[in-house]
Design a protein around this motif. Structure first.
Motif, mmCIF file in Angstrom:
data_model
loop_
_atom_site.group_PDB
_atom_site.id
_atom_site.type_symbol
_atom_site.label_atom_id
_atom_site.label_comp_id
_atom_site.label_asym_id
_atom_site.label_seq_id
_atom_site.Cartn_x
_atom_site.Cartn_y
_atom_site.Cartn_z
ATOM 1 N N MET A 1 0.817 -0.970 0.212
ATOM 2 C CA MET A 1 0.172 -0.265 0.336
ATOM 3 C C MET A 1 1.040 1.345 -0.027
ATOM 4 S SD MET A 1 -2.779 -1.173 -0.212
ATOM 5 C CE MET A 1 -4.443 0.207 0.267
ATOM 6 N N CYS A 2 0.715 2.226 -0.653
ATOM 7 C CA CYS A 2 1.606 3.789 -0.954
ATOM 8 C C CYS A 2 0.128 4.622 -0.959
ATOM 9 C CB CYS A 2 2.410 3.680 -2.316
ATOM 10 S SG CYS A 2 1.616 4.154 -3.510
ATOM 11 N N GLN A 3 0.811 5.828 -0.340
ATOM 12 C CA GLN A 3 -0.145 7.498 -1.054
ATOM 13 C C GLN A 3 0.785 7.716 -2.227
ATOM 14 O OE1 GLN A 3 -0.847 8.522 2.544
ATOM 15 N NE2 GLN A 3 -2.522 8.987 1.467
ATOM 16 N N THR A 4 0.253 8.386 -3.219
ATOM 17 C CA THR A 4 1.008 9.202 -4.254
ATOM 18 C C THR A 4 0.676 11.023 -3.980
ATOM 19 O OG1 THR A 4 1.215 7.145 -5.256
ATOM 20 C CG2 THR A 4 2.010 9.914 -6.566
ATOM 21 N N LEU A 5 2.008 11.614 -3.157
ATOM 22 C CA LEU A 5 1.770 13.463 -3.710
ATOM 23 C C LEU A 5 1.585 13.312 -5.573
ATOM 24 C CD1 LEU A 5 4.710 13.836 -1.224
ATOM 25 C CD2 LEU A 5 1.993 13.578 -0.501
ATOM 26 N N SER A 6 1.453 14.148 -5.865
ATOM 27 C CA SER A 6 1.817 14.860 -7.534
ATOM 28 C C SER A 6 1.159 16.236 -7.642
ATOM 29 C CB SER A 6 0.787 14.033 -8.253
ATOM 30 O OG SER A 6 -1.055 14.533 -7.907
ATOM 31 N N ILE A 7 2.096 16.555 -8.707
ATOM 32 C CA ILE A 7 2.353 18.147 -8.623
ATOM 33 C C ILE A 7 2.973 18.152 -9.980
ATOM 34 C CG2 ILE A 7 4.218 18.506 -8.143
ATOM 35 C CD1 ILE A 7 3.255 21.448 -6.551
ATOM 36 N N TYR A 8 1.641 19.274 -10.598
ATOM 37 C CA TYR A 8 1.724 19.849 -12.211
ATOM 38 C C TYR A 8 2.945 21.363 -12.153
ATOM 39 C CZ TYR A 8 0.928 22.014 -16.108
ATOM 40 O OH TYR A 8 0.802 22.345 -17.356
ATOM 41 N N PHE A 9 4.106 21.049 -12.863
ATOM 42 C CA PHE A 9 4.878 22.237 -12.865
ATOM 43 C C PHE A 9 4.806 22.089 -14.506
ATOM 44 C CE2 PHE A 9 9.237 19.860 -14.037
ATOM 45 C CZ PHE A 9 8.634 18.430 -13.571
ATOM 46 N N ARG A 10 5.765 23.012 -15.597
ATOM 47 C CA ARG A 10 5.693 23.223 -16.678
ATOM 48 C C ARG A 10 7.364 23.576 -16.699
ATOM 49 N NH1 ARG A 10 1.682 23.638 -20.520
ATOM 50 N NH2 ARG A 10 3.868 23.872 -22.087
ATOM 51 N N THR A 11 8.072 22.888 -17.666
ATOM 52 C CA THR A 11 9.537 22.362 -18.439
ATOM 53 C C THR A 11 9.653 23.553 -19.422
ATOM 54 O OG1 THR A 11 9.681 20.818 -19.186
ATOM 55 C CG2 THR A 11 10.362 20.939 -17.175
ATOM 56 N N GLY A 12 10.406 23.491 -20.298
ATOM 57 C CA GLY A 12 10.796 24.097 -21.912
ATOM 58 C C GLY A 12 10.627 23.430 -22.699
ATOM 59 N N SER A 13 9.971 21.677 -22.439
ATOM 60 C CA SER A 13 9.791 20.483 -23.412
ATOM 61 C C SER A 13 7.921 20.500 -23.042
ATOM 62 C CB SER A 13 10.532 19.342 -22.862
ATOM 63 O OG SER A 13 11.377 19.743 -22.756
ATOM 64 N N GLY A 14 6.987 21.553 -22.387
ATOM 65 C CA GLY A 14 6.025 20.958 -21.789
ATOM 66 C C GLY A 14 5.506 20.477 -20.493
ATOM 67 N N ALA A 15 4.474 19.814 -20.187
ATOM 68 C CA ALA A 15 3.444 20.322 -19.190
ATOM 69 C C ALA A 15 4.357 18.874 -18.475
ATOM 70 C CB ALA A 15 2.522 20.135 -18.694
ATOM 71 N N ARG A 16 4.736 18.490 -17.130
ATOM 72 C CA ARG A 16 5.608 17.870 -16.482
ATOM 73 C C ARG A 16 4.503 17.387 -15.139
ATOM 74 N NH1 ARG A 16 6.941 16.726 -20.648
ATOM 75 N NH2 ARG A 16 9.060 17.127 -21.248
ATOM 76 N N VAL A 17 4.553 16.717 -14.201
ATOM 77 C CA VAL A 17 4.152 16.293 -13.715
ATOM 78 C C VAL A 17 5.096 15.006 -12.598
ATOM 79 C CG1 VAL A 17 2.059 14.731 -11.934
ATOM 80 C CG2 VAL A 17 1.186 15.919 -14.175
ATOM 81 N N LEU A 18 4.823 15.514 -11.439
ATOM 82 C CA LEU A 18 6.163 15.117 -10.477
ATOM 83 C C LEU A 18 5.062 14.108 -9.206
ATOM 84 C CD1 LEU A 18 8.965 14.890 -9.165
ATOM 85 C CD2 LEU A 18 8.627 16.845 -7.373
ATOM 86 N N CYS A 19 5.364 12.680 -9.809
ATOM 87 C CA CYS A 19 4.780 12.264 -8.186
ATOM 88 C C CYS A 19 5.964 11.771 -7.100
ATOM 89 C CB CYS A 19 4.278 10.845 -9.332
ATOM 90 S SG CYS A 19 3.300 11.156 -10.016
ATOM 91 N N CYS A 20 5.406 11.573 -6.273
ATOM 92 C CA CYS A 20 6.664 10.575 -5.380
ATOM 93 C C CYS A 20 5.652 10.373 -3.993
ATOM 94 C CB CYS A 20 6.715 12.020 -4.082
ATOM 95 S SG CYS A 20 7.859 11.493 -3.035
ATOM 96 N N ASP A 21 6.059 8.773 -4.172
ATOM 97 C CA ASP A 21 5.525 7.793 -3.755
ATOM 98 C C ASP A 21 5.886 7.824 -2.240
ATOM 99 O OD1 ASP A 21 3.927 7.109 -5.479
ATOM 100 O OD2 ASP A 21 4.945 5.068 -6.373
#
Ligand code: G
Ligand code: MN
Length: 437
Positions: A413-433
């Motif tokens: 079992m885990c929980q995931t933290l997630s947050i949107y951000f942008r770089t020069g190459s486009g949209a990204r989502v950083l996730c952390c379990d």
């Protein structure tokens, strides 16, 4: 004609029903049977007693409470016997040892049902529903619904106040059981499945009978209180039953901790020694209300403490996650940007998704770095259907945290933290379990 013969006539499919004056119609044979049964009943000091063989049978009522209403919404009628020496005989013994034939068993079940209805009648106003235990064998018998209708008419108890608890025994005629349940519903009774999780009280029964109420077996409450995995499964189980259209009632609640655990899992109603023993009289409603309100206060307090603890955890993670995003936006590697995040003891892995939800980078904590499991190899995997990805894409201005779920990468079992951000190459989502809290 005696009662046992009358029942045989009924089982042979002989119908003696005639037109009745007024509604609801009560079958003439059923009415005669009930009058015969009623002749075995007597009242001693205001308590109804039924004579069966050398025993005196009587009925005890145990309260069923609703967490939302904070009061009694029903009582389960429980049979007790007393022999000539005044020794109490419990239902299991009554039904397995005291009836020597099928016809006698039917007689005993119908007699105890009439006894329950008679005992309930004086308290019907305050008590709400009357829950009665009936075996699949009894209710599937031809004419049994007529017998119940006659018993209710005899006592003046409306069918809408009766919940039939179907006990966990096997049924040898599943379609017969479905048809029978339809007949009791047509009378206006509600249907409950008793002891869910034991014997034949299983999902098959929920799916075929679509009961109004499912009673969770006492053993489930006990195990949930002692085993974390079962406790974690309980809200999901309650939710599944709710999706079938049934309310959930938990039996065997003996402690405040069990009552809170059950309430937190979303269970609607509770029954057990904590709220009241099986007794002849109903518990004092003011005392019960006070007890329910104390439970509610305690549960609110625990929830607030939990909220505060989770908020502090969240703030700490948020700080490290934002530092990681800052590094990534400045063109640093994921290894370097996530260094402080990965040092937190509950963090398992960090990964970056592109705007389709494809994984384009991952770093794991040291413990998991050398896993040989094929499922741990997640390079270029697709997480686009996951809630943590979708939430981050939908609400781009904040960090999200998923509910606990089973991670396919490491099977726990885990929980995931997630947050949107942008770089020069486009949209990204950083996730952390992280380990679930
Ligand atoms: O099978 P069913 O759930 O109908 O069984 C009801 C029986 O459970 C009754 O005999 C009743 O006395 C007993 N009972 C009711 N509440 C509790 C409780 O809180 N703990 C225990 N151990 N037994 C209970
Ligand atoms: Mn029961």
């Amino acid at each position: 004609m005696d009662l046992v013969n009358n029942l045989k006539l009924r089982s042979a499919g002989v119908s003696v029903s005639g037109p009745q004056g007024g509604a609801p119609q009560v079958d003439a044979l059923a009415r005669r049977n009930v009058e015969l049964l009623a002749s075995r009943l007597s009242q001693v000091d205001g308590r109804w007693i039924a004579a069966f063989k050398d025993l005196s049978l009587f009925s005890l009522l145990q309260p069923i409470v609703s967490y939302s209403h904070q009061s009694t919404v029903g009582v389960e009628a429980l049979l007790r016997g007393e022999d000539v020496h005044g020794v109490t005989v419990m239902p299991a013994q009554l039904f397995t040892e005291m009836a020597s034939s099928e016809a006698e068993l039917t007689l005993l079940e119908r007699l105890s049902r009439l006894l329950h209805i008679a005992s309930f009648q004086p308290v019907a106003e305050q008590a709400g529903w009357l829950f009665i235990n009936l075996s699949p064998q009894l209710i599937a018998q031809p004419g049994d619904a007529d017998d119940l209708a006659a018993a209710l008419a005899w006592a003046g108890v409306p069918a809408g106040r009766v919940v039939i608890e179907l006990t966990e025994q096997a049924s040898y005629d599943p379609q017969g059981l479905v048809d029978a349940v339809g007949r009791y519903r047509a009378l206006g009774c509600k249907i409950a499945i008793d002891d869910f999780g034991a014997g034949h009280s299983n999902f098959e029964r929920i799916w075929t009978l679509l009961p109004d109420i499912v009673k969770l077996d006492r053993n489930m409450v006990l195990r949930a209180a002692n085993e974390t995995t079962i406790q974690q499964m309980l809200p999901g189980l309650v939710n599944l039953v709710h999706q079938s259209g049934a309310l959930v009632l938990a039996e065997g609640i003996e402690t405040v901790d069990q009552a809170m655990l059950i309430s937190n899992a979303g269970v609607d109603m509770g029954q057990g020694y904590l709220f009241g023993y099986p007794r002849q009289e109903l518990p004092n409603q003011d005392d019960l209300r006070l007890q329910m309100s104390n439970l509610s206060v305690q549960s609110q307090r625990a929830w607030r403490r939990d909220c505060e603890r989770r908020r502090r955890l969240f703030d700490n993670f948020q700080h490290h996650v934002q530092q990681t995003v800052l590094g990534l936006r400045n063109g640093q590697t994921l290894e370097r940007s996530a260094r402080s995040l990965l040092r937190l003891s509950s963090v398992r892995r960090c990964f970056v998704l592109n705007e389709q939800g494809r994984q384009i980078g991952i770093v794991t904590c040291d413990k998991l770095a050398n896993s040989q499991s094929p499922l741990a190899q997640t390079r270029s995997s697709d997480w686009g259907r996951r809630g943590y990805f979708r939430k981050a894409m939908e609400a781009q201005d904040r960090m999200h945290i998923s509910l606990p779920y089973l991670s396919i990468s490491d099977g726990s079992m885990c929980q995931t933290l997630s947050i949107y951000f942008r770089t020069g190459s486009g949209a990204r989502v950083l996730c952390c379990d992280i380990d679930p809290d």
